[in-house]
Design an enzyme around this catalytic site. Structure first.
Site, PDB file in Angstrom:
ATOM      1  N   SER A  56     -65.838 -27.148 -62.976  1.00 32.27           N
ATOM      2  CA  SER A  56     -66.338 -28.466 -62.541  1.00 32.27           C
ATOM      3  C   SER A  56     -67.498 -28.986 -63.372  1.00 32.27           C
ATOM      4  CB  SER A  56     -66.774 -28.433 -61.077  1.00 32.27           C
ATOM      5  OG  SER A  56     -67.823 -27.518 -60.924  1.00 32.27           O
ATOM      6  N   ASP A 373     -75.271 -32.359 -55.258  1.00 31.84           N
ATOM      7  CA  ASP A 373     -74.745 -31.896 -53.967  1.00 31.84           C
ATOM      8  C   ASP A 373     -75.167 -30.472 -53.627  1.00 31.84           C
ATOM      9  OD1 ASP A 373     -73.203 -30.429 -55.690  1.00 31.84           O
ATOM     10  OD2 ASP A 373     -71.336 -31.500 -55.302  1.00 31.84           O
ATOM     11  N   HIS A 376     -73.684 -28.981 -57.856  1.00 33.14           N
ATOM     12  CA  HIS A 376     -73.608 -29.733 -59.104  1.00 33.14           C
ATOM     13  C   HIS A 376     -74.833 -30.613 -59.281  1.00 33.14           C
ATOM     14  CE1 HIS A 376     -69.463 -29.050 -57.543  1.00 33.14           C
ATOM     15  NE2 HIS A 376     -69.381 -28.472 -58.716  1.00 33.14           N
TER      16      HIS A 376
END
Ligand SMILES: *[C@@H]1O[C@H](CO)[C@@H](O)[C@H](O)[C@H]1NC(C)=O
Ligand SMILES: *[C@@H]1O[C@H](CO)[C@@H](O)[C@H](O)[C@H]1NC(C)=O
Ligand SMILES: *[C@@H]1O[C@H](CO)[C@@H](O)[C@H](O)[C@H]1NC(C)=O
Ligand SMILES: *[C@@H]1O[C@H](CO)[C@@H](O)[C@H](O)[C@H]1NC(C)=O
Length: 399
Positions: A56, A373, A376
């Site tokens: 990610s 978050d 990230h």
């Protein structure tokens, strides 16, 4: 009790995409003599394209196109709101490091992304005409993916809950794509795309450890995975070089002990184990161990392939630099380890909600936060890290 929390972790971890990994402790691993007098700005390589592998940290839209995609927080608002006002599959409020890197390297903007003005290579799973949209490389990174095959992780008692598209699967995608290119070009040998491209092999491996920790494994357990993870990264690099790649950048892991997720979940694990930045010492030491192991493997590869540029990208140091210089970079001093959108607590982190449901606040104040978050980072933090990496000459012409 231990059993209950394990089950809880399994359930929770299947909900979010843990991809945060990077670290890099030591300075640039390529030992180049420091110039004694001011040098002209070094020439940046003219890259024809970028081939990105990873999780990610660099997924720009693959995982949300997989069957489990709609369950990903990154497929929903307010993810991506700063970029186009809706989710793009990037696990951030806006752009990722790879977006800023592609821009700095002067890559042209491929077709489907013209409206975004983004030069970043398109996600592999995006439907379209490969010959057109993949002209300048491909992004194979999948949020939530691991460096180890999910079957190998399972043998070690670790469930990979988000995706099966691990590093070797991404390599298979690349091989299929390359074969396709060769057939189209009719002369693979003279086709120069591999030679002129940048290969970003990672960051990857962070999730192997995330899943281990979230499922109750100890640092010792995770340490046993490091040689396996690094072997996979090395094997992929080798395979790419054998096919003709000449410029590889291999990033390390983040200082995961500074992640609000770990700071929240492991808060009472050992209260004495914080460093002067307020990060968890044990996890940061572990991340540096992975990074050192990776750098040793890369050094071996350089000896094996003296004509190939194999550069270590120190994400650990880049992230640490952002944390240390947060006030000068414009981040709010009180919120360095806090999450932009959360439900309170010491780190404002919520595993259940991530950033979902917090559109308003994060929309207007995201630039004051490093953490988006809790797993990230924000676009602004990624931009600062990318700036640091670019200034550290990670992408300069070295062959
Ligand atoms: C991964 O593969 C296994 C075995 O085929 C399957 O049971 C599982 O649902 C897959 N996981 C995801 C997230 O797609
Ligand atoms: C891992 O997955 C790749 C890609 O699917 C496969 O080719 C390879 O044999 C697997 N390796 C192991 C050790 O399971
Ligand atoms: C939590 O603490 C225990 C005991 O101090 C230690 O063995 C374990 O590795 C720690 N776990 C993590 C993830 O820090
Ligand atoms: C935590 O997140 C919420 C929602 O975005 C926000 O309203 C609040 O100000 C944040 N708290 C801190 C201390 O950052």
């Amino acid at each position: 009790m231990a059993k209950t929390s394990l089950v809880l972790f399994l359930v929770l971890s299947s909900f979010f995409i843990a991809l945060l990994q990077c670290d890099a402790r030591t300075h640039r691993s390529r030992t180049q003599p420091r110039p004694l007098r001011p040098q002209p700005e070094p020439q940046r390589c003219k890259y024809d394209g970028i081939f990105q592998f990873g999780d990610s940290i660099s997924d720009t839209g693959n995982q949300i196109l997989e069957p489990a995609g709609p369950r990903s927080p990154c497929a929903h608002n307010p993810y991506g709101q700063k970029l186009i006002g809706e989710p793009t599959g990037r696990c951030s409020n806006g752009r990722l490091m790879i977006d800023f890197i592609a821009q700095a390297l002067g890559l042209p903007t491929p077709k489907p992304y013209l409206e975004l003005g983004l030069p970043t290579p398109n996600p592999y799973l995006e439907p379209g005409e490969p010959a057109v949209s993949f002209n300048h490389g491909v992004n194979f990174a999948v949020a939530g993916s691991t460096a180890l095959n999910t079957s190998v992780l399972l043998q070690n008692g670790i469930l990979s809950p988000v995706t099966n598209s691990s590093l070797l699967v991404q390599l298979d995608w690349f091989l299929a794509h390359y074969q396709n290119l060769c057939e189209t070009a009719k002369n693979c040998e003279t086709y120069n795309i591999l030679k002129g491209s940048l290969f970003m092999v990672g960051e990857t491996g962070g999730n192997d450890y995330n899943y281990a920790f979230l499922q109750g494994k100890s640092i010792e357990d995770a340490t046993a995975l490091v040689p396996l993870v690094v072997n996979n990264i090395r094997d992929v690099a080798k395979k790419l070089i054998d096919l003709g790649a000449t410029r590889l950048v291999v990033p390390g892991n983040f200082p995961i002990g500074c992640s609000p997720m770990y700071l929240t979940l492991f808060k009472n694990n050992d209260s004495t184990s914080y460093d002067d930045k307020g990060c968890l010492k044990g996890l940061n030491t572990f991340a540096r161990y992975h990074n050192q192991y990776l750098q040793n493997a890369l050094q071996q590869l350089r000896l094996e392939y003296p004509n190939v540029a194999i550069v270590y990208a120190d994400y650990y140091q880049a992230a640490e630099w952002v944390l240390t210089n947060a006030p000068q970079l414009g981040f709010e001093t009180k919120s360095i380890l806090k999450v932009c959108c959360g439900t309170g607590g010491d780190y404002n982190f919520s595993l259940m909600s991530m950033c979902l449901g917090w559109k308003e606040f994060c929309m207007f104040r995201s630039d004051q936060y490093i953490n988006w978050d809790g797993v990230h980072l924000t676009e602004k933090a990624y931009q600062s890290m990318a700036d640091w990496l670019i200034k550290s000459q990670v992408f300069e012409c070295i062959v």
